[in-house]
Write a protein that holds these residues in place. Sequence first.
Motif, PDB file in Angstrom:
ATOM      1  N   THR A  68      32.885  56.088  34.698  1.00  0.00           N
ATOM      2  CA  THR A  68      32.865  57.517  34.913  1.00  0.00           C
ATOM      3  C   THR A  68      31.868  58.212  33.990  1.00  0.00           C
ATOM      4  N   PRO A  69      31.209  59.268  34.481  1.00  0.00           N
ATOM      5  CA  PRO A  69      30.353  60.058  33.591  1.00  0.00           C
ATOM      6  C   PRO A  69      31.150  61.006  32.693  1.00  0.00           C
ATOM      7  N   ILE A  70      32.464  61.079  32.895  1.00  0.00           N
ATOM      8  CA  ILE A  70      33.303  61.953  32.073  1.00  0.00           C
ATOM      9  C   ILE A  70      33.560  61.292  30.724  1.00  0.00           C
ATOM     10  N   LEU A  71      33.301  62.014  29.648  1.00  0.00           N
ATOM     11  CA  LEU A  71      33.437  61.479  28.299  1.00  0.00           C
ATOM     12  C   LEU A  71      34.874  61.604  27.803  1.00  0.00           C
ATOM     13  N   THR A  72      35.194  60.814  26.784  1.00  0.00           N
ATOM     14  CA  THR A  72      36.441  61.000  26.061  1.00  0.00           C
ATOM     15  C   THR A  72      36.398  62.351  25.360  1.00  0.00           C
ATOM     16  N   ALA A  73      37.509  63.057  25.365  1.00  0.00           N
ATOM     17  CA  ALA A  73      37.552  64.386  24.776  1.00  0.00           C
ATOM     18  C   ALA A  73      37.214  64.346  23.287  1.00  0.00           C
ATOM     19  N   LYS A  74      36.558  65.394  22.819  1.00  0.00           N
ATOM     20  CA  LYS A  74      36.188  65.510  21.412  1.00  0.00           C
ATOM     21  C   LYS A  74      37.435  65.437  20.529  1.00  0.00           C
ATOM     22  N   GLY A  75      37.370  64.572  19.505  1.00  0.00           N
ATOM     23  CA  GLY A  75      38.485  64.441  18.581  1.00  0.00           C
ATOM     24  C   GLY A  75      39.618  63.570  19.072  1.00  0.00           C
ATOM     25  N   TYR A  76      39.391  62.838  20.194  1.00  0.00           N
ATOM     26  CA  TYR A  76      40.418  61.952  20.746  1.00  0.00           C
ATOM     27  C   TYR A  76      39.953  60.498  20.690  1.00  0.00           C
ATOM     28  N   LEU A  77      40.909  59.610  20.455  1.00  0.00           N
ATOM     29  CA  LEU A  77      40.681  58.163  20.526  1.00  0.00           C
ATOM     30  C   LEU A  77      41.363  57.664  21.791  1.00  0.00           C
ATOM     31  N   GLN A  78      40.631  56.932  22.594  1.00  0.00           N
ATOM     32  CA  GLN A  78      41.151  56.443  23.869  1.00  0.00           C
ATOM     33  C   GLN A  78      40.964  54.940  23.941  1.00  0.00           C
ATOM     34  N   TRP A  79      42.043  54.197  24.217  1.00  0.00           N
ATOM     35  CA  TRP A  79      41.911  52.758  24.373  1.00  0.00           C
ATOM     36  C   TRP A  79      42.332  52.365  25.789  1.00  0.00           C
ATOM     37  N   GLU A  80      41.600  51.404  26.334  1.00  0.00           N
ATOM     38  CA  GLU A  80      41.818  50.934  27.695  1.00  0.00           C
ATOM     39  C   GLU A  80      41.869  49.410  27.658  1.00  0.00           C
ATOM     40  N   THR A  81      42.988  48.846  28.054  1.00  0.00           N
ATOM     41  CA  THR A  81      43.172  47.402  27.956  1.00  0.00           C
ATOM     42  C   THR A  81      43.693  46.856  29.283  1.00  0.00           C
ATOM     43  N   GLY A  82      43.434  45.570  29.524  1.00  0.00           N
ATOM     44  CA  GLY A  82      43.887  45.010  30.786  1.00  0.00           C
ATOM     45  C   GLY A  82      43.835  43.497  30.836  1.00  0.00           C
ATOM     46  N   LEU A  83      44.468  42.964  31.862  1.00  0.00           N
ATOM     47  CA  LEU A  83      44.514  41.528  32.165  1.00  0.00           C
ATOM     48  C   LEU A  83      43.877  41.328  33.533  1.00  0.00           C
ATOM     49  N   GLN A  84      43.034  40.300  33.660  1.00  0.00           N
ATOM     50  CA  GLN A  84      42.431  39.991  34.963  1.00  0.00           C
ATOM     51  C   GLN A  84      42.366  38.488  35.171  1.00  0.00           C
ATOM     52  N   VAL A  85      42.665  38.045  36.380  1.00  0.00           N
ATOM     53  CA  VAL A  85      42.607  36.623  36.751  1.00  0.00           C
ATOM     54  C   VAL A  85      41.742  36.500  37.996  1.00  0.00           C
ATOM     55  N   SER A  86      40.752  35.593  37.950  1.00  0.00           N
ATOM     56  CA  SER A  86      39.898  35.360  39.119  1.00  0.00           C
ATOM     57  C   SER A  86      39.860  33.868  39.435  1.00  0.00           C
ATOM     58  N   HIS A  87      39.678  33.562  40.714  1.00  0.00           N
ATOM     59  CA  HIS A  87      39.630  32.171  41.179  1.00  0.00           C
ATOM     60  C   HIS A  87      38.319  31.936  41.924  1.00  0.00           C
ATOM     61  N   THR A  88      37.694  30.788  41.621  1.00  0.00           N
ATOM     62  CA  THR A  88      36.454  30.403  42.291  1.00  0.00           C
ATOM     63  C   THR A  88      36.569  28.948  42.737  1.00  0.00           C
ATOM     64  N   ASN A  89      36.448  28.706  44.029  1.00  0.00           N
ATOM     65  CA  ASN A  89      36.515  27.343  44.572  1.00  0.00           C
ATOM     66  C   ASN A  89      35.142  26.915  45.085  1.00  0.00           C
ATOM     67  N   THR A  90      34.717  25.710  44.689  1.00  0.00           N
ATOM     68  CA  THR A  90      33.490  25.115  45.202  1.00  0.00           C
ATOM     69  C   THR A  90      33.815  23.708  45.701  1.00  0.00           C
ATOM     70  N   ALA A  91      32.813  23.023  46.214  1.00  0.00           N
ATOM     71  CA  ALA A  91      33.024  21.657  46.694  1.00  0.00           C
ATOM     72  C   ALA A  91      33.336  20.701  45.546  1.00  0.00           C
ATOM     73  N   LEU A  92      32.960  21.067  44.324  1.00  0.00           N
ATOM     74  CA  LEU A  92      33.123  20.170  43.181  1.00  0.00           C
ATOM     75  C   LEU A  92      34.272  20.535  42.262  1.00  0.00           C
TER      76      LEU A  92
END
Length: 319
Positions: A79-103
């Motif tokens: 987003t082009p929207i900034l964190t508000a002045k004088g605020y601390l913002q944390w963003e955390t997450g979990l992600q799982v991806s799967h990739t299948n090939t012939a090998l």
Amino acid sequence: MRIVNTIFLLLFFISCTTGVLAQHPAAPVETEDTILVVSKEVARKILEEYSSANGVKEDLVPDYSKQWMVTDRPHIAETPILTAKGYLQWETGLQVSHTNTALSHTKDITYNTMLVRLGLSRRVEARLEMSYLGTKTTKTADDSLKINTNGLSGLTVASKVFLCDEKGLRPKATLLYGAMLPFVGSEAYRPENTGGYIKFLFLNEITHHYEFEYNVGVVWDGDGKQASYIYALNNEFMITKKFNAFAEIYGSFKENNGMDDRFNGTFVNDHRANAGFWYLFTKDLQLDLSGGVGLSATSPDYYIGLGLSNRFSVSSKNK
């Protein structure tokens, strides 16, 4: 070594020039100042916030502390929207991806991605990002052969700088630039050399319930001389004030090098589609869920993510 020097020169140049751009957002040039007459009480309150009248002029940009928190997740488009002045913002997450090939079959796990954003002013935010990653690969020719790798990514130091607010067809615009450092993190996941990126972030509010968000930029990952040209096209829908959904397409075109280690005119394409939603319990606490699929041969088959974000004031003026 040339790519490292080039990145540092670019970042130095941008840090200097964007300060100028941030002080002078695109707007009609006025030859004369407008004189406003206010009461002594209003003037006193203004001077409590700003040390001089110039400070008022320089900070005529949106005050996001009065609005609900806006995050860079779960969508890839930032987003082009900034964190508000004088605020601390944390963003955390979990992600799982799967990739299948012939090998092989590969599961990539982001156990925790942590983005910390600090609003230095209404025009500038500082950012730190680091993740704890894991990769599990099983060879299809021999299911007993499994490779497990875990560790911290490199540290990314970055900044967002306000360029201009939305007006008519002109979008809200922000510059995001940063460096990916090779000094910390696991050897398996940190870059070999200092990497960097430059992105332009745009947003158009089409209706009260629909926004179109889009990014373009270039990334040097620090593991080679190749550049990746990135894009993201995101549709955001405000179903209620607390419940929002999105659907986007994003990807990159990475330069291919020939035998002489020079760009040979071809690219490796990685394109993906992503969708999900986020729910704001309060204006400062958000939960999100998303998932996506790969659209090209080099992309993961599918992936799913879950995240939590929070914002709180670190300035006595906001309390």
